[in-house]
Write a protein that holds these residues in place. Structure first.
Motif, PDB file in Angstrom:
ATOM      1  N   VAL A   1      12.991   0.489 -15.158  1.00 11.17           N
ATOM      2  CA  VAL A   1      11.794   0.366 -14.326  1.00 11.17           C
ATOM      3  C   VAL A   1      12.219  -0.119 -12.944  1.00 11.17           C
ATOM      4  O   VAL A   1      12.790  -1.206 -12.797  1.00 11.17           O
ATOM      5  CB  VAL A   1      10.777  -0.596 -14.954  1.00 11.17           C
ATOM      6  N   GLN A   2      11.953   0.686 -11.929  1.00 12.52           N
ATOM      7  CA  GLN A   2      12.331   0.351 -10.557  1.00 12.52           C
ATOM      8  C   GLN A   2      11.113   0.521  -9.650  1.00 12.52           C
ATOM      9  O   GLN A   2      10.485   1.586  -9.637  1.00 12.52           O
ATOM     10  CB  GLN A   2      13.465   1.251 -10.071  1.00 12.52           C
ATOM     11  N   ILE A   3      10.801  -0.533  -8.918  1.00 13.94           N
ATOM     12  CA  ILE A   3       9.614  -0.510  -8.056  1.00 13.94           C
ATOM     13  C   ILE A   3       9.989  -1.111  -6.710  1.00 13.94           C
ATOM     14  O   ILE A   3      10.585  -2.189  -6.642  1.00 13.94           O
ATOM     15  CB  ILE A   3       8.456  -1.319  -8.685  1.00 13.94           C
ATOM     16  N   LYS A   4       9.643  -0.401  -5.634  1.00 16.37           N
ATOM     17  CA  LYS A   4       9.981  -0.899  -4.302  1.00 16.37           C
ATOM     18  C   LYS A   4       8.974  -0.375  -3.284  1.00 16.37           C
ATOM     19  O   LYS A   4       8.251   0.610  -3.524  1.00 16.37           O
ATOM     20  CB  LYS A   4      11.387  -0.446  -3.902  1.00 16.37           C
ATOM     21  N   ALA A   5       8.923  -1.050  -2.149  1.00 16.48           N
ATOM     22  CA  ALA A   5       8.083  -0.594  -1.044  1.00 16.48           C
ATOM     23  C   ALA A   5       8.775   0.578  -0.342  1.00 16.48           C
ATOM     24  O   ALA A   5      10.003   0.654  -0.279  1.00 16.48           O
ATOM     25  CB  ALA A   5       7.853  -1.729  -0.059  1.00 16.48           C
ATOM     26  N   ILE A   6       7.977   1.503   0.162  1.00 21.20           N
ATOM     27  CA  ILE A   6       8.505   2.631   0.923  1.00 21.20           C
ATOM     28  C   ILE A   6       7.826   2.662   2.287  1.00 21.20           C
ATOM     29  O   ILE A   6       6.720   2.152   2.471  1.00 21.20           O
ATOM     30  CB  ILE A   6       8.304   3.971   0.191  1.00 21.20           C
ATOM     31  N   LYS A   7       8.512   3.246   3.239  1.00 25.99           N
ATOM     32  CA  LYS A   7       7.984   3.311   4.602  1.00 25.99           C
ATOM     33  C   LYS A   7       7.355   4.659   4.874  1.00 25.99           C
ATOM     34  O   LYS A   7       7.700   5.655   4.263  1.00 25.99           O
ATOM     35  CB  LYS A   7       9.109   3.036   5.604  1.00 25.99           C
TER      36      LYS A   7
ATOM     37  N   ASN B   1       0.812  -1.226   0.000  1.00 21.90           N
ATOM     38  CA  ASN B   1       0.000   0.000   0.000  1.00 21.90           C
ATOM     39  C   ASN B   1       0.843   1.273   0.000  1.00 21.90           C
ATOM     40  O   ASN B   1       0.301   2.374  -0.098  1.00 21.90           O
ATOM     41  CB  ASN B   1      -0.999   0.018   1.162  1.00 21.90           C
ATOM     42  N   ARG B   2       2.180   1.120   0.121  1.00 19.50           N
ATOM     43  CA  ARG B   2       3.065   2.283  -0.009  1.00 19.50           C
ATOM     44  C   ARG B   2       4.198   1.867  -0.959  1.00 19.50           C
ATOM     45  O   ARG B   2       5.102   1.110  -0.570  1.00 19.50           O
ATOM     46  CB  ARG B   2       3.600   2.725   1.350  1.00 19.50           C
ATOM     47  N   ILE B   3       4.121   2.357  -2.185  1.00 16.92           N
ATOM     48  CA  ILE B   3       4.993   1.881  -3.258  1.00 16.92           C
ATOM     49  C   ILE B   3       5.605   3.073  -4.005  1.00 16.92           C
ATOM     50  O   ILE B   3       4.915   4.066  -4.295  1.00 16.92           O
ATOM     51  CB  ILE B   3       4.209   1.019  -4.271  1.00 16.92           C
ATOM     52  N   GLU B   4       6.903   2.954  -4.306  1.00 13.69           N
ATOM     53  CA  GLU B   4       7.546   3.925  -5.190  1.00 13.69           C
ATOM     54  C   GLU B   4       7.847   3.237  -6.524  1.00 13.69           C
ATOM     55  O   GLU B   4       8.457   2.173  -6.557  1.00 13.69           O
ATOM     56  CB  GLU B   4       8.844   4.446  -4.585  1.00 13.69           C
ATOM     57  N   THR B   5       7.423   3.881  -7.600  1.00 12.13           N
ATOM     58  CA  THR B   5       7.643   3.365  -8.949  1.00 12.13           C
ATOM     59  C   THR B   5       8.374   4.405  -9.773  1.00 12.13           C
ATOM     60  O   THR B   5       7.914   5.545  -9.907  1.00 12.13           O
ATOM     61  CB  THR B   5       6.302   3.025  -9.636  1.00 12.13           C
TER      62      THR B   5
ATOM     63  N   ASN C   1       0.594   6.250  -1.779  1.00 14.55           N
ATOM     64  CA  ASN C   1       0.077   5.821  -0.484  1.00 14.55           C
ATOM     65  C   ASN C   1      -1.343   5.325  -0.723  1.00 14.55           C
ATOM     66  O   ASN C   1      -2.265   6.118  -0.920  1.00 14.55           O
ATOM     67  CB  ASN C   1       0.086   6.997   0.502  1.00 14.55           C
ATOM     68  N   ALA C   2      -1.508   4.008  -0.746  1.00 13.22           N
ATOM     69  CA  ALA C   2      -2.817   3.431  -1.061  1.00 13.22           C
ATOM     70  C   ALA C   2      -3.562   2.992   0.187  1.00 13.22           C
ATOM     71  O   ALA C   2      -4.309   2.016   0.171  1.00 13.22           O
ATOM     72  CB  ALA C   2      -2.637   2.238  -2.004  1.00 13.22           C
ATOM     73  N   THR C   3      -3.379   3.722   1.282  1.00  9.90           N
ATOM     74  CA  THR C   3      -4.136   3.443   2.494  1.00  9.90           C
ATOM     75  C   THR C   3      -5.501   4.111   2.385  1.00  9.90           C
ATOM     76  O   THR C   3      -5.870   4.628   1.330  1.00  9.90           O
ATOM     77  CB  THR C   3      -3.367   3.939   3.726  1.00  9.90           C
ATOM     78  N   LEU C   4      -6.242   4.146   3.493  1.00  9.71           N
ATOM     79  CA  LEU C   4      -7.626   4.622   3.463  1.00  9.71           C
ATOM     80  C   LEU C   4      -7.742   6.027   2.875  1.00  9.71           C
ATOM     81  O   LEU C   4      -8.590   6.280   2.016  1.00  9.71           O
ATOM     82  CB  LEU C   4      -8.220   4.583   4.875  1.00  9.71           C
ATOM     83  N   ALA C   5      -6.897   6.945   3.291  1.00 13.20           N
ATOM     84  CA  ALA C   5      -6.902   8.300   2.735  1.00 13.20           C
ATOM     85  C   ALA C   5      -5.822   8.378   1.653  1.00 13.20           C
ATOM     86  O   ALA C   5      -4.836   9.113   1.776  1.00 13.20           O
ATOM     87  CB  ALA C   5      -6.656   9.332   3.821  1.00 13.20           C
ATOM     88  N   GLY C   6      -6.003   7.609   0.617  1.00 11.14           N
ATOM     89  CA  GLY C   6      -4.964   7.404  -0.375  1.00 11.14           C
ATOM     90  C   GLY C   6      -4.625   8.635  -1.194  1.00 11.14           C
ATOM     91  O   GLY C   6      -5.474   9.484  -1.481  1.00 11.14           O
ATOM     92  N   HIS C   7      -3.344   8.726  -1.586  1.00  9.99           N
ATOM     93  CA  HIS C   7      -2.898   9.818  -2.441  1.00  9.99           C
ATOM     94  C   HIS C   7      -1.568   9.413  -3.052  1.00  9.99           C
ATOM     95  O   HIS C   7      -0.980   8.365  -2.708  1.00  9.99           O
ATOM     96  CB  HIS C   7      -2.752  11.123  -1.650  1.00  9.99           C
ATOM     97  N   TYR C   8      -1.055  10.232  -3.970  1.00 13.96           N
ATOM     98  CA  TYR C   8       0.261   9.949  -4.547  1.00 13.96           C
ATOM     99  C   TYR C   8       0.951  11.249  -4.919  1.00 13.96           C
ATOM    100  O   TYR C   8       0.307  12.282  -5.141  1.00 13.96           O
ATOM    101  CB  TYR C   8       0.151   9.032  -5.763  1.00 13.96           C
TER     102      TYR C   8
END
Length: 625
Positions: A619-625, A478-482, A546-553
């Motif tokens: 193309v680089q994709i990873k989880a972020i904190k 639910n928290r991803i950097e692409t 940030n794909a949590t309840l109050a999602g945004h990017y």
């Protein structure tokens, strides 16, 4: 001391035990079972299923009525019933064809070849439209001759390859409407031997005619002077599993099939205990313990939801088993194309997407059902291409012919970060871990990086009614950097749409390189041009989601933040896919689109448009904190 058993309890015990025996999974009562909980959403093309990772789908023949030289050389637009084999280091893909409509004369069968499954030859007619000998009358109810086949190839024990098809009368080639099955040899120099009949219909016609050499247009195979060819035909006729695929055209009133009861469009495989599992249309299945000499009575498998589209089962190179089918109960809407897998050939799980695209049908024709259907793989004994892939042949909208390469083991999840730079891949080769959708006029290829060293991914599109698409599945979170780099070769035509999606295909993050030179991103329900782009220039995009309840990017281009806390276009719980597409999202045709409503060809269906070319790299994709 014996305790008296209550009669009602005894009856219940007997019913339960008896029912358990009769319904035991893996027995003739239920040869196979799908144990997964996934079902499809009929409102979208991919059914909101997860993807089988790394599937490469390529169009091998794009129908073209007014420019036949760009297609089959005929200009015919009903193309269907494909079959596949691998022989002499070559793929052979066969399909039948009619000018416009299913089961309407004339009909013929064509074959294409490929060394790698990506670049295909122009189709070649191997069985032309049937012309009866002088003096042979067409039965009263017939409207000419057609082709129909349930199998296409046989690789004989002596090394010969046979190609086969079935001639019959329009509009019903079955039973009394059949004439017979024809065969010819595929030669190693790429040519074909003479056409022969290998088996005549066992029925007499409605006029009492019995088909044989005296009233058909080709000789019986026994007349061939080629001993090896005759031996190959004899071996095929003795193979009761292979020839059981012929059953539903003839039914064998001469006991050729040994009294076996079948259904339509047989596929079969040997499970681990040696028993043969038979699969047919409409969820039917049966078992054989004697290599196909006899089969149990076909039963309908309740957990396999399907209609009149074929199903395909086989043992895969990883030692597991797969069944491919359209998991819907409608004949007119045959999508998506899916796969289920299992360890023993009995229990299957994880309903996944093989082909989740349904382009518009460009040409109307009778019974041209929407979607990818009538899938066939490579039958046991008919070759095994290099690698650990399952190859699948099928038609799209009964109009174009396609092939899919499905890596095994089949998987749907990714672990760890993604770092795809494409440099280690083969030019025009496979794109590891990417799902590729590549029409003839919208290819996806590994190419040399323009104006630089290394390699990158190229999406080209000159098809007014389809698009190129590349999908990269990554570890769900639910928290991803692409991050990825995009280069457009033009900025006055064509579009590239970039979506980040969840496991169901919902698209919370959307960005577009449009045909007017703008990069446009969504902020909730609004589209915002964030900057212009120039032809031939690379742009690095960074999405922090940030794909949590109050999602945004957040969105940055070349390190400059152009959107901050932009609202998601759709609420999701997580994301797991990057999608690149050279055209707008589509959900038409849908289950309400008329299937049998006549209409003219779509405007410009046979003409390419100005090509748009886009390159993708790093193309680089990873989880972020």
């Amino acid at each position: 001391m014996k305790v008296p058993l209550n009669p009602a309890c005894f009856l219940l015990f007997t019913l339960l035990c008896g029912s358990g025996v009769r319904a035991q999974t893996g027995s003739p009562a239920e040869p196979v079972r799908y144990v997964g909980g996934e079902t499809i959403d009929p409102n979208v093309h991919d059914g909101r299923l997860r993807y089988a990772i790394g599937v490469e789908s390529r169009q091998t023949m794009r129908a073209n009525r007014t420019h036949p030289e760009l297609a089959d050389g005929q200009g015919w637009t009903y193309n269907h019933g494909s079959n596949l084999c691998y022989w002499n280091n070559t793929f052979y893909q066969q399909y039948l064809s009619n000018p416009v409509d299913e089961h309407i004369a004339p009909g013929q069968t064509l074959v294409m070849t490929s060394k790698d499954g990506r670049q295909w030859s122009k189709p070649e007619v191997v069985f032309p439209p049937y012309v009866a000998p002088a003096g042979v009358k067409i039965p009263d109810k017939s409207k000419g001759y057609m082709m129909h086949q349930r199998m296409g190839f046989y690789s004989a024990p002596n090394g010969r390859l046979l190609v086969l098809a079935f001639y019959g009368h329009t509009e019903d080639p079955f039973g009394q409407g059949g004439i017979g099955r024809v065969v010819r040899e595929v030669l190693k120099n790429g040519s074909y031997g003479p056409i022969y009949f290998i088996r005549y219909s066992s029925h007499t016609t409605v006029n009492g005619v019995k088909w044989d050499e005296t009233n058909t247009s080709y000789p019986f195979y026994k007349k061939s002077q080629d001993t090896g060819f005759r031996e190959a035909c004899d071996a095929l006729l003795a193979d009761k599993l292979m020839t059981f695929q012929w059953w539903d055209e003839d039914r064998g009133v001469d006991d050729f099939y040994g009294g076996k009861e079948g259904q339509k469009a047989l596929s079969y495989y040997h499970r681990k205990d040696g028993k043969v599992v038979a699969l047919w249309k409409r969820s039917f299945s049966a078992l054989s313990t004697d290599e196909g000499k006899t089969f149990s009575k076909p039963v309908k498998v309740p957990t396999l939801i399907m209609a009149g589209g074929k199903q395909w089962g086989q043992r895969t190179d990883d030692g597991r088993f797969a069944i491919c089918y359209n998991p819907i109960d409608s004949d007119k809407y045959r999508y998506p194309l899916t796969i289920i897998t299992g360890n023993d050939g009995i229990l299957f799980d994880n309903l996944l997407i093989v082909q989740g695209e349904v382009p518009v049908r460009r040409f109307f024709g009778r019974w041209k059902d929407f979607g990818p259907c009538y899938m066939r793989g490579i039958e046991e004994g008919n070759g095994n291409p290099p690698g650990n892939d399952l190859w699948l042949s099928y038609s799209m909208n009964k109009e174009d012919i396609w092939i899919s390469r499905i890596p095994t083991p089949v998987r749907y999840a990714v672990t760890g970060p993604v770092a795809d730079r494409f440099d280690g891949l083969t030019l025009n080769g496979a794109v590891t871990d990417w799902n590729i959708y590549a029409p003839k006029w919208a290819p996806v290829s590994v190419v040399s990086t323009p104006d630089a060293g290394g390699k990158c991914l190229e999406l080209t599109d000159k098809d007014a009614y389809d698009y190129a698409r590349a999908i990269r599945v990554f570890k769900e979170g639910n928290r991803i950097e692409t991050k990825l780099k995009i280069r457009a070769s033009q900025n006055d035509s064509g579009t590239l749409e970039i979506d980040l999606t969840d496991r169901y295909g919902n698209r919370p993050v959307r960005l577009r390189f449009d045909e007017k030179g703008h990069i446009v991103a969504t902020d909730g329900s609004a589209e915002k041009p964030v900057q212009r782009y120039k032809p031939g220039q690379w742009y690095e995009l960074t999405f922090s989601v940030n794909a949590t309840l109050a999602g945004h990017y957040d969105l940055s281009i070349d390190g400059k933040k152009v959107l901050e806390k932009a609202a998601l276009a759709e609420a999701v719980q997580s994301i797991e896919r990057l999608s690149l597409r050279t055209g707008p999202y589509r959900d038409l045709p849908n289950r309400k689109t008329p299937n049998e409503e006549p209409g003219p060809p779509l405007p410009g269906a046979d003409e390419p448009v100005k090509a748009a070319v886009f390159h993708v790299d790093d193309v680089q994709i990873k989880a972020i904190k």
